[in-house]
Design a protein around this motif. Structure first.
Motif, PDB file in Angstrom:
ATOM      1  N   PHE A   1     -70.181  36.276 -27.077  1.00 28.62           N
ATOM      2  CA  PHE A   1     -69.616  35.991 -28.412  1.00 28.62           C
ATOM      3  C   PHE A   1     -68.565  34.895 -28.332  1.00 28.62           C
ATOM      4  O   PHE A   1     -67.684  34.923 -27.471  1.00 28.62           O
ATOM      5  CB  PHE A   1     -68.927  37.240 -28.997  1.00 28.62           C
ATOM      6  CG  PHE A   1     -69.806  38.447 -29.066  1.00 28.62           C
ATOM      7  CD1 PHE A   1     -71.036  38.405 -29.686  1.00 28.62           C
ATOM      8  CD2 PHE A   1     -69.390  39.652 -28.492  1.00 28.62           C
ATOM      9  CE1 PHE A   1     -71.852  39.529 -29.749  1.00 28.62           C
ATOM     10  CE2 PHE A   1     -70.199  40.784 -28.546  1.00 28.62           C
ATOM     11  CZ  PHE A   1     -71.424  40.719 -29.168  1.00 28.62           C
ATOM     12  N   LYS A   2     -68.646  33.966 -29.282  1.00 27.86           N
ATOM     13  CA  LYS A   2     -67.642  32.872 -29.319  1.00 27.86           C
ATOM     14  C   LYS A   2     -66.685  33.186 -30.452  1.00 27.86           C
ATOM     15  O   LYS A   2     -66.957  32.868 -31.608  1.00 27.86           O
ATOM     16  CB  LYS A   2     -68.360  31.537 -29.549  1.00 27.86           C
ATOM     17  CG  LYS A   2     -67.409  30.353 -29.657  1.00 27.86           C
ATOM     18  CD  LYS A   2     -68.106  29.033 -29.419  1.00 27.86           C
ATOM     19  CE  LYS A   2     -69.099  28.656 -30.497  1.00 27.86           C
ATOM     20  NZ  LYS A   2     -69.677  27.327 -30.296  1.00 27.86           N
ATOM     21  N   SER A   3     -65.554  33.793 -30.104  1.00 29.81           N
ATOM     22  CA  SER A   3     -64.715  34.318 -31.183  1.00 29.81           C
ATOM     23  C   SER A   3     -63.482  33.466 -31.470  1.00 29.81           C
ATOM     24  O   SER A   3     -63.325  32.956 -32.578  1.00 29.81           O
ATOM     25  CB  SER A   3     -64.329  35.765 -30.893  1.00 29.81           C
ATOM     26  OG  SER A   3     -63.835  35.901 -29.596  1.00 29.81           O
ATOM     27  N   GLY A   4     -62.601  33.273 -30.501  1.00 26.01           N
ATOM     28  CA  GLY A   4     -61.311  32.672 -30.842  1.00 26.01           C
ATOM     29  C   GLY A   4     -61.046  31.366 -30.132  1.00 26.01           C
ATOM     30  O   GLY A   4     -61.266  30.267 -30.638  1.00 26.01           O
ATOM     31  N   GLN A   5     -60.565  31.497 -28.885  1.00 26.51           N
ATOM     32  CA  GLN A   5     -60.160  30.329 -28.109  1.00 26.51           C
ATOM     33  C   GLN A   5     -61.312  29.325 -27.964  1.00 26.51           C
ATOM     34  O   GLN A   5     -61.142  28.117 -28.169  1.00 26.51           O
ATOM     35  CB  GLN A   5     -59.731  30.816 -26.723  1.00 26.51           C
ATOM     36  CG  GLN A   5     -59.173  29.745 -25.827  1.00 26.51           C
ATOM     37  CD  GLN A   5     -58.676  30.345 -24.514  1.00 26.51           C
ATOM     38  OE1 GLN A   5     -59.391  31.079 -23.841  1.00 26.51           O
ATOM     39  NE2 GLN A   5     -57.446  30.047 -24.168  1.00 26.51           N
ATOM     40  N   THR A   6     -62.499  29.840 -27.646  1.00 22.60           N
ATOM     41  CA  THR A   6     -63.618  28.923 -27.411  1.00 22.60           C
ATOM     42  C   THR A   6     -64.116  28.312 -28.709  1.00 22.60           C
ATOM     43  O   THR A   6     -64.563  27.162 -28.735  1.00 22.60           O
ATOM     44  CB  THR A   6     -64.758  29.660 -26.672  1.00 22.60           C
ATOM     45  OG1 THR A   6     -64.202  30.246 -25.504  1.00 22.60           O
ATOM     46  CG2 THR A   6     -65.866  28.711 -26.276  1.00 22.60           C
TER      47      THR A   6
ATOM     48  N   LEU B   1     -54.702  39.747 -22.211  1.00 22.34           N
ATOM     49  CA  LEU B   1     -55.107  40.789 -23.148  1.00 22.34           C
ATOM     50  C   LEU B   1     -55.038  42.133 -22.450  1.00 22.34           C
ATOM     51  O   LEU B   1     -55.006  42.189 -21.216  1.00 22.34           O
ATOM     52  CB  LEU B   1     -56.498  40.516 -23.722  1.00 22.34           C
ATOM     53  CG  LEU B   1     -57.741  40.695 -22.863  1.00 22.34           C
ATOM     54  CD1 LEU B   1     -58.982  40.618 -23.748  1.00 22.34           C
ATOM     55  CD2 LEU B   1     -57.819  39.669 -21.772  1.00 22.34           C
TER      56      LEU B   1
ATOM     57  N   LYS C   1     -66.806  30.298 -20.428  1.00 22.26           N
ATOM     58  CA  LYS C   1     -65.712  29.643 -21.153  1.00 22.26           C
ATOM     59  C   LYS C   1     -65.527  28.187 -20.736  1.00 22.26           C
ATOM     60  O   LYS C   1     -64.851  27.427 -21.422  1.00 22.26           O
ATOM     61  CB  LYS C   1     -64.392  30.392 -20.912  1.00 22.26           C
ATOM     62  CG  LYS C   1     -64.149  31.570 -21.869  1.00 22.26           C
ATOM     63  CD  LYS C   1     -62.836  32.221 -21.519  1.00 22.26           C
ATOM     64  CE  LYS C   1     -62.373  33.251 -22.515  1.00 22.26           C
ATOM     65  NZ  LYS C   1     -61.550  32.745 -23.590  1.00 22.26           N
TER      66      LYS C   1
ATOM     67  N   ILE D   1     -57.524  34.238 -17.051  1.00 22.42           N
ATOM     68  CA  ILE D   1     -57.471  35.463 -17.864  1.00 22.42           C
ATOM     69  C   ILE D   1     -56.658  36.501 -17.086  1.00 22.42           C
ATOM     70  O   ILE D   1     -56.949  36.761 -15.914  1.00 22.42           O
ATOM     71  CB  ILE D   1     -58.882  36.035 -18.143  1.00 22.42           C
ATOM     72  CG1 ILE D   1     -59.761  35.000 -18.861  1.00 22.42           C
ATOM     73  CG2 ILE D   1     -58.791  37.304 -18.987  1.00 22.42           C
ATOM     74  CD1 ILE D   1     -61.204  35.454 -19.085  1.00 22.42           C
TER      75      ILE D   1
ATOM     76  N   LYS E   1     -70.767  31.521 -26.947  1.00 23.58           N
ATOM     77  CA  LYS E   1     -70.054  30.561 -26.096  1.00 23.58           C
ATOM     78  C   LYS E   1     -70.991  29.737 -25.213  1.00 23.58           C
ATOM     79  O   LYS E   1     -70.753  28.567 -24.985  1.00 23.58           O
ATOM     80  CB  LYS E   1     -69.121  31.324 -25.144  1.00 23.58           C
ATOM     81  CG  LYS E   1     -67.818  31.733 -25.767  1.00 23.58           C
ATOM     82  CD  LYS E   1     -66.762  31.929 -24.700  1.00 23.58           C
ATOM     83  CE  LYS E   1     -66.483  33.361 -24.366  1.00 23.58           C
ATOM     84  NZ  LYS E   1     -65.949  34.179 -25.432  1.00 23.58           N
TER      85      LYS E   1
END
Ligand code: NAI
Ligand code: DG6
Length: 519
Positions: free
Chosen positions: A314-319, A345, A366, A393, A475
């Motif tokens: 899943f490409k959610s925030g940073q990417t 996190l 990423k 991370i 991603k």
């Protein structure tokens, strides 16, 4: 019958001799215009406009769909489930900032619009909800189920996730308590050792086997029959696994992969076993995690069976920010020279990723997200030149699902100057990922009802098994073997909207707006 669309399936009709409607289908003849480029005898580029005529056929009958989540008891699984229940029941709840109500923010399908055209009289843009361009399933109608190696019911699991407000949780608790994940397959070598204490809901056996494939196929069939479903879409939102080694003779072809499963080879991951079960069951399977679930043998198996697959991660925030920002910088002629991306996190995903082999899967997905944009600009970058890019991370339990993502983009500007852009992105990770799960399910299902043929040729076919049209939400987009990966967020969205427009015989939205310029 004529072009009268019933309300609720679509809010417009296309008035064109190339488009026809029946209660069951929309048929469109579409001219795909591209530019073919070659070099002449002197090495000069020659660009030739090309046209190919396609027929598209869309099944308008919206089916009853089940969404089965692998990792249902995790943060994403519980959050998306509670979110759909809250929307279905139109819930509102109190927070310290005042009342909040259920919505589908963050879903392209449910929360965004697309330009249909310009108004015949005023020349102003007419925008429609994205979900109305084709007859899509409504997420409120999804029947939800799934598997988890943890047997906690969804109400308790939602508490464990620490994502939702207590006032919302209280309203969905009863329904969620009745939802208990099916036992799943657990091969300890593939996820972090720190996950072991969760694994109390497992099917016997710690290596791939045909018995596991059959068990999962049976689960899908039972879920379908029990709930009177037309289709089931399966989504991997379980822990990130380590990469499987791709070994000739083991997982490089469909036949070898099936043989390796029969022989219990230890390089076949649980996610690949799920993929194989879904492919054989013709249930579309999407991988929301970064590992290489789709080893070459799995892709070949999907092609062989005409089953749909999509991935990865899943490409959610940073990417997502990265694939938009880098597109902007490089297309603005600014030479991006480095990207430093830090995350910390404290949820279970972070705990799993604190283990090196699982982190490595995430690091890969990423890190490759700017390649196509860099490669496309030979003015700024020499062949093989690439911005420095590092991804870090760290697990920080206290921040739970409130992921912190810090990025520094460093670029070279006019006459040797520098531009530094610092981003600090804070959000509940699962509240960003849940709408993506919904989009992926709805769009994948929609793609099962679209067929095409070269005009004049007999027999419609499906799109390719690998649904690269889902790239916007992922991603590391999986594409049909040998085809390019597109990471640019703007291009990914344009591909999605323009393919859906083509299915109803509409031209791509070019944004030329000549009607406002040639006055
Ligand atoms: P989570 O750790 O809360 O949930 C994962 C669940 O999978 C757990 O309940 C675990 O018990 C279960 N599980 C592990 N192996 C399993 C198996 N073989 N079969 C069935 N269940 C199994 O993680 P979260 O936050 O829900 O994320 C899920 C996945 O999505 C992770 O791989 C994460 O990296 C990925 N992801 C998450 C994003 C986000 O924004 N939350 C974005 C991009 C990817
Ligand atoms: C930290 O990077 C954990 C990951 O699971 C990410 O939160 C997740 O992959 C989302 O990443 P991004 O880059 O799309 O925000």
């Amino acid at each position: 019958s004529g072009p009268g669309l019933t309300s609720g399936t679509a809010s417009f009709v296309v008035n064109s001799p190339n488009v026809s409607y029946t209660d069951a289908e929309i048929k469109a003849q579409y001219t795909y215009r591209t530019t073919s480029v070659d070099a002449d005898a002197h090495g000069n580029l020659v660009a030739t406009p090309r046209e190919v005529l396609y027929d598209f056929k869309v099944d308008r009958r919206v089916p009853r769909v089940g969404m089965m989540l692998v990792g249902w008891g995790g943060n994403n699984g519980t959050t998306v489930t509670a979110g759909i229940l809250a929307n279905r029941r139109g819930l509102a709840w109190e927070t310290k900032e005042g009342p909040r109500a259920a919505n589908y923010y963050g879903s392209v399908v449910m929360g965004s619009t697309m330009k249909l055209g310009t108004h015949a009289k005023s020349n102003k843009d007419v925008n429609i909800p994205f979900r109305n361009v084709l007859p899509m399933v409504h997420p409120n109608d999804l029947v939800i189920g799934g598997w988890d190696i943890s047997k906690m019911d969804l109400a308790q699991a939602m508490d464990r996730a620490q994502v939702l407000e207590p006032t919302l949780k209280a309203q969905v608790k009863k329904e969620m308590a009745a939802m208990v994940p099916l036992p799943s397959i657990y091969y300890p070598d593939f996820i972090a050792a720190n996950q072991e204490d969760r694994a109390d809901n497992v099917i016997e056996g710690t290596r791939a086997s045909m018995a596991h494939v059959d068990h999962l196929r049976n689960d899908i069939r039972n879920f379908k029959a029990t709930n009177g479903l037309d289709k089931v879409i399966v989504m991997w939102t379980a822990n990130t696994e380590r990469y499987a080694d791709v070994v000739p003779g083991v997982n490089d072809t469909a036949d070898n992969l099936l043989r390796s499963i029969e022989q219990g080879h230890d390089e076949v991951s649980p996610s690949t076993v799920f993929a194989v079960a879904c492919i054989l069951e013709k249930a579309p399977f999407i991988n929301g995690s970064p590992q290489n679930t789709f080893v070459p043998g799995a892709v070949q198996l999907a092609e062989k069976h005409g089953a749909f697959i999509g991935g990865d991660d899943f490409k959610s925030g940073q990417t997502k920010m990265k694939s938009a920002l880098v597109d902007f910088l490089i297309n603005a002629g600014i030479k991006l020279t480095s990207i430093a991306s830090y995350n910390h996190l404290g949820n279970n995903d972070g705990k799993n990723l604190s283990s090196q082999r699982q982190f490595r899967s995430k690091e890969i997905s990423k890190s490759n997200v700017v390649d196509d944009m860099v490669e496309a600009n030979s003015v700024l970058y020499k062949e093989g030149e690439h911005p420095d890019h590092c991804v870090v991370i760290k697990y920080m339990p206290a921040v739970a699902d409130n992921k912190r993502a810090l990025d520094e983009y460093y670029a070279e500007i006019f006459l040797g100057g520098h531009q530094t852009i610092s981003l600090f992105n804070i959000c509940e990770d699962s509240l960003l990922a849940s709408p993506l799960i919904i989009d992926l399910v709805i769009l994948a299902e929609m793609m099962t009802r679209i067929q095409w043929r070269a005009s004049g040729v007999d027999g419609y076919k499906n799109f390719h098994s690998v649904l690269s049209v889902l790239s916007y939400m992922l991603k590391a987009p999986l594409t049909p073997p040998g085809t390019p990966v597109v990471n640019s967020l703007a291009k990914q969205r344009a591909a999605l909207t323009n393919i859906f427009r083509a299915c109803v015989g509409l031209e791509p939205e070019s944004d030329m707006t000549l009607e406002h310029k040639l006055l």
